[in-house]
Motif scaffolding. Structure first.
Motif, PDB file in Angstrom:
ATOM      1  N   GLU A   8      50.663  27.687  36.133  1.00 15.99           N
ATOM      2  CA  GLU A   8      51.456  27.022  35.106  1.00 15.99           C
ATOM      3  C   GLU A   8      51.142  27.519  33.700  1.00 15.99           C
ATOM      4  O   GLU A   8      51.866  27.210  32.752  1.00 15.99           O
ATOM      5  CB  GLU A   8      51.242  25.512  35.178  1.00 15.99           C
ATOM      6  N   ALA A   9      50.048  28.275  33.553  1.00 16.06           N
ATOM      7  CA  ALA A   9      49.635  28.725  32.216  1.00 16.06           C
ATOM      8  C   ALA A   9      50.706  29.581  31.553  1.00 16.06           C
ATOM      9  O   ALA A   9      50.850  29.565  30.327  1.00 16.06           O
ATOM     10  CB  ALA A   9      48.321  29.497  32.308  1.00 16.06           C
ATOM     11  N   GLY A  53      32.087  17.830  26.367  1.00 19.14           N
ATOM     12  CA  GLY A  53      31.933  18.695  27.522  1.00 19.14           C
ATOM     13  C   GLY A  53      33.266  19.185  28.067  1.00 19.14           C
ATOM     14  O   GLY A  53      34.313  18.558  27.884  1.00 19.14           O
ATOM     15  N   ASP A  54      33.201  20.321  28.762  1.00 20.07           N
ATOM     16  CA  ASP A  54      34.413  20.961  29.257  1.00 20.07           C
ATOM     17  C   ASP A  54      35.198  20.070  30.212  1.00 20.07           C
ATOM     18  O   ASP A  54      36.438  20.067  30.189  1.00 20.07           O
ATOM     19  CB  ASP A  54      34.061  22.269  29.959  1.00 20.07           C
ATOM     20  N   ASP A  55      34.494  19.317  31.064  1.00 19.92           N
ATOM     21  CA  ASP A  55      35.195  18.478  32.044  1.00 19.92           C
ATOM     22  C   ASP A  55      36.065  17.439  31.350  1.00 19.92           C
ATOM     23  O   ASP A  55      37.219  17.210  31.743  1.00 19.92           O
ATOM     24  CB  ASP A  55      34.206  17.797  32.988  1.00 19.92           C
ATOM     25  N   GLN A  56      35.526  16.777  30.327  1.00 24.94           N
ATOM     26  CA  GLN A  56      36.314  15.775  29.609  1.00 24.94           C
ATOM     27  C   GLN A  56      37.470  16.437  28.862  1.00 24.94           C
ATOM     28  O   GLN A  56      38.577  15.875  28.802  1.00 24.94           O
ATOM     29  CB  GLN A  56      35.429  14.996  28.632  1.00 24.94           C
ATOM     30  N   PHE A  57      37.218  17.611  28.289  1.00 17.14           N
ATOM     31  CA  PHE A  57      38.301  18.301  27.591  1.00 17.14           C
ATOM     32  C   PHE A  57      39.462  18.568  28.534  1.00 17.14           C
ATOM     33  O   PHE A  57      40.625  18.290  28.207  1.00 17.14           O
ATOM     34  CB  PHE A  57      37.786  19.617  27.006  1.00 17.14           C
ATOM     35  N   LEU A  58      39.162  19.062  29.707  1.00 20.00           N
ATOM     36  CA  LEU A  58      40.217  19.372  30.676  1.00 20.00           C
ATOM     37  C   LEU A  58      40.858  18.108  31.226  1.00 20.00           C
ATOM     38  O   LEU A  58      42.081  18.068  31.451  1.00 20.00           O
ATOM     39  CB  LEU A  58      39.646  20.224  31.809  1.00 20.00           C
ATOM     40  N   THR A  59      40.060  17.059  31.442  1.00 16.40           N
ATOM     41  CA  THR A  59      40.611  15.802  31.944  1.00 16.40           C
ATOM     42  C   THR A  59      41.638  15.222  30.985  1.00 16.40           C
ATOM     43  O   THR A  59      42.646  14.639  31.402  1.00 16.40           O
ATOM     44  CB  THR A  59      39.486  14.773  32.178  1.00 16.40           C
ATOM     45  N   GLY A  60      41.417  15.407  29.695  1.00 15.51           N
ATOM     46  CA  GLY A  60      42.345  14.854  28.717  1.00 15.51           C
ATOM     47  C   GLY A  60      43.538  15.737  28.424  1.00 15.51           C
ATOM     48  O   GLY A  60      44.625  15.230  28.107  1.00 15.51           O
ATOM     49  N   THR A  61      43.365  17.059  28.519  1.00 18.37           N
ATOM     50  CA  THR A  61      44.426  17.964  28.085  1.00 18.37           C
ATOM     51  C   THR A  61      45.316  18.475  29.221  1.00 18.37           C
ATOM     52  O   THR A  61      46.530  18.623  29.030  1.00 18.37           O
ATOM     53  CB  THR A  61      43.828  19.177  27.351  1.00 18.37           C
ATOM     54  N   VAL A  62      44.741  18.761  30.378  1.00 16.13           N
ATOM     55  CA  VAL A  62      45.537  19.354  31.460  1.00 16.13           C
ATOM     56  C   VAL A  62      46.658  18.426  31.924  1.00 16.13           C
ATOM     57  O   VAL A  62      47.817  18.863  32.051  1.00 16.13           O
ATOM     58  CB  VAL A  62      44.631  19.790  32.625  1.00 16.13           C
ATOM     59  N   PRO A  63      46.397  17.121  32.188  1.00 15.82           N
ATOM     60  CA  PRO A  63      47.513  16.243  32.560  1.00 15.82           C
ATOM     61  C   PRO A  63      48.573  16.138  31.470  1.00 15.82           C
ATOM     62  O   PRO A  63      49.772  16.084  31.768  1.00 15.82           O
ATOM     63  CB  PRO A  63      46.830  14.890  32.803  1.00 15.82           C
ATOM     64  N   PHE A  64      48.157  16.127  30.214  1.00 14.59           N
ATOM     65  CA  PHE A  64      49.093  16.074  29.090  1.00 14.59           C
ATOM     66  C   PHE A  64      50.040  17.271  29.117  1.00 14.59           C
ATOM     67  O   PHE A  64      51.262  17.137  28.921  1.00 14.59           O
ATOM     68  CB  PHE A  64      48.292  16.039  27.787  1.00 14.59           C
ATOM     69  N   ILE A  65      49.474  18.452  29.366  1.00 15.15           N
ATOM     70  CA  ILE A  65      50.297  19.663  29.438  1.00 15.15           C
ATOM     71  C   ILE A  65      51.199  19.637  30.658  1.00 15.15           C
ATOM     72  O   ILE A  65      52.411  19.892  30.567  1.00 15.15           O
ATOM     73  CB  ILE A  65      49.389  20.906  29.464  1.00 15.15           C
ATOM     74  N   ARG A  66      50.629  19.332  31.818  1.00 15.45           N
ATOM     75  CA  ARG A  66      51.399  19.372  33.059  1.00 15.45           C
ATOM     76  C   ARG A  66      52.549  18.373  33.057  1.00 15.45           C
ATOM     77  O   ARG A  66      53.651  18.671  33.531  1.00 15.45           O
ATOM     78  CB  ARG A  66      50.475  19.126  34.249  1.00 15.45           C
TER      79      ARG A  66
END
Length: 333
Positions: free
Chosen positions: A80-81, A39-52
């Motif tokens: 930040e994108a 799901g999108d929420d888990q995808f963002l939870t895992g990737t956004v902090p990694f990027i930031r």
């Protein structure tokens, strides 16, 4: 350093909280991890902090995912994108052999600096042959990137849509596996041994009952090889440009097969699964699975021929063992 024994690398990430928001440390070597999500929420939870966290540390970040996932990340990162290099993986990874050169180019552009990447070569709907080469690519990454290269690479896997066997293979090709709550060493990681086993395995037999063209050839028969490929490509409906690319790609592979083999080679051509397939078999052996995956030196004819085929053709599969080498070239119809 990379953990080749299947244990989690030290000094990579502190334990994640219950929400999955871990605190990342810097890295001075290569880290290759699979990220499992639903799901999108888990995808963002895992990737956004990694990027930031990479951006906050001054680390260049490249994200190569599907366009749908790019849109999600752009919206979540907001202002930040613009600091992130986004790459459409459906274009870059259409032929998975072109992905490693892109990561090599990215790290070379920032010599000595820690960099982060997110690469999604596998998604639901890829053809079986594409999937096999994506899995080969993931295993090759453990050989292609040196342990001293400060690249932290996260590879997302959508466990809601991908088969269990694909997820199991991801465990074998990544020394570290991650989800939104855990970060651990893979107990089934196979390293270079697993890669070499994959490279030596036979490609699946064709499902077609009749191969439409089959010829043995030597150094005096390249014109006939080209003529065969051109005739079948035109008959299958490939346009002039794609036909020319396929003819040149098969020619390069055929020359390699004769020069590095002992005796005549074989060319088979058939259609299956909306693809025209040209297969070259010879008795010569390729020892290095990375042959043809990086821009070749001027003196390496074998590497040059395979590199050309990968750049010209839709998909190229290479397998080699002590019994010989098979190169299978697909053109999508």
């Amino acid at each position: 350093m990379r953990a080749d024994d299947g244990t989690a690398p030290t000094g990579t990430r502190e334990a994640a909280t219950g929400s999955g928001a871990g605190r990342y440390r810097t890295h001075d070597g290569y880290r290759h991890e699979a990220f499992f999500w639903e799901g999108d929420d888990q995808f963002l939870t895992g990737t956004v902090p990694f990027i930031r966290e990479g951006l906050a540390a001054g680390q260049p970040v490249m994200v190569a995912v599907t366009p749908t996932r790019i849109d999600l990340l752009r919206e979540a990162l907001d202002g930040e994108a613009g600091e992130v290099r986004f790459v459409d993986m459906e274009r870059l990874g259409a032929n998975p052999a072109r992905i490693i050169p892109a990561w090599r180019q990215f790290t070379d552009q920032h010599p000595g600096r820690p960099v982060r990447g997110i690469g999604e070569p596998i998604w639901h709907g890829r053809r079986l042959a594409e999937l096999a080469e994506c899995q080969m690519h993931e295993a090759l990454l453990n050989l292609a990137v040196g342990t001293e290269t400060p690249l932290w690479l996260m590879c997302p896997y959508d466990t809601a849509t991908l088969p269990e066997e694909v997820v199991a293979e991801a465990h074998r090709s990544h020394p570290v596996v991650v989800d939104v709550e855990t970060h651990r060493g893979s107990t089934t990681y196979g390293g270079v041994h697993h890669l070499r086993k994959m490279f030596k395995a036979e490609l699946p037999r064709t499902q077609v009952q009749v191969v439409v063209s089959h010829r043995s050839f030597g150094a005096d028969d390249y014109a006939q090889v080209r003529a065969d490929v051109r005739a079948h490509a035109s008959s299958a409906g490939l346009d002039t440009e794609r036909t020319d690319d396929l003819v040149l790609g098969v020619h390069e592979v055929a020359v390699n097969s004769v020069r590095h083999g002992r005796g005549a080679s074989e060319l088979r051509i058939w259609e299956e699964h909306h693809a025209l397939v040209c297969e070259v078999r010879g008795v010569g052996r390729i020892v290095n699975p990375m042959e043809g995956r990086l821009p070749p030196g001027s003196s390496d004819e074998l590497d040059h021929g395979l590199w050309m085929a990968h750049q010209l053709c839709d998909l190229v599969q290479v397998r080699s063992s002590k019994t010989g080498t098979t190169v299978r070239i697909h053109s999508w119809l």
